[in-house]
Design an enzyme around this catalytic site. Sequence first.
Site, PDB file in Angstrom:
ATOM      1  N   TYR A  83       0.836  -1.202   0.000  1.00  0.00           N
ATOM      2  CA  TYR A  83       0.000   0.000   0.000  1.00  0.00           C
ATOM      3  C   TYR A  83       0.875   1.260   0.000  1.00  0.00           C
ATOM      4  CZ  TYR A  83      -3.427   3.441   1.621  1.00  0.00           C
ATOM      5  OH  TYR A  83      -4.217   4.552   1.741  1.00  0.00           O
ATOM      6  N   LYS A  98       1.510   4.194  -3.062  1.00  0.00           N
ATOM      7  CA  LYS A  98       1.270   5.627  -2.838  1.00  0.00           C
ATOM      8  C   LYS A  98       2.471   6.455  -3.295  1.00  0.00           C
ATOM      9  CE  LYS A  98      -2.831   5.659  -0.980  1.00  0.00           C
ATOM     10  NZ  LYS A  98      -3.955   6.264  -1.703  1.00  0.00           N
ATOM     11  N   ARG A 143      -1.246   7.358  15.671  1.00  0.00           N
ATOM     12  CA  ARG A 143      -1.659   7.792  14.344  1.00  0.00           C
ATOM     13  C   ARG A 143      -2.050   9.259  14.400  1.00  0.00           C
ATOM     14  NH1 ARG A 143       0.766   4.045  13.428  1.00  0.00           N
ATOM     15  NH2 ARG A 143       0.227   2.146  12.283  1.00  0.00           N
TER      16      ARG A 143
END
Length: 201
Positions: free
Chosen positions: A8, A12, A76
């Site tokens: 992933y 990107k 996060r």
Amino acid sequence: PISGENVYAITKVDQERLVLTWGKQTGIPTVALRYSCTYGPRQSIFNPYTGVIAIFTTRLLNGEPPILYEDGLQTRDMCYVEDVARANLLAASSDALDGRAVNVGSGRATTVRGMAAGLAAALGVAVEPVARGEFRPGEIRHLISDISLASTSGYAPTVEVPEGIDRYLGWVRTQGDVKEYFSAAERELRAKRVVREVRVG
């Protein structure tokens, strides 16, 4: 800096390089916005692979505990959808960021365990999260965006996580009966070794 050792993350970076190179070659102004963990109203409550806030919400509303990978203390950068939308508008209406890769986030760290606790409290649900000694290979332990470059265009996040969660839950409450889809998806992730058990010794 670029990091994240999973497919992933690599795709990107590839997309970012492609669009910025294309912009340079064609003379068309381009900007690559690197979104942090975006959440807010209209984030799917049906997609079991969507963001952590949506997944935890659907589990808690169905009496199921949020599942924490690692120990839940990984962090996060949670960015509310309206702040992300504002960043897009600024990038489109200013030349300050042209040709650049730009982080869009809140610039603040929130632990995954803290998100689970905040959601449970906001929902009035006494369900503790569960950490089973599992992890996802290639995940970054701490992810906080440096938003100083975005700020040169006038970007400044305005919605903090507790307020954003309240707004999201307000929307969720208008959606009727909320089902839980993550359990089935997690079995598939484990079978494909996207989620793995920590082995000691």
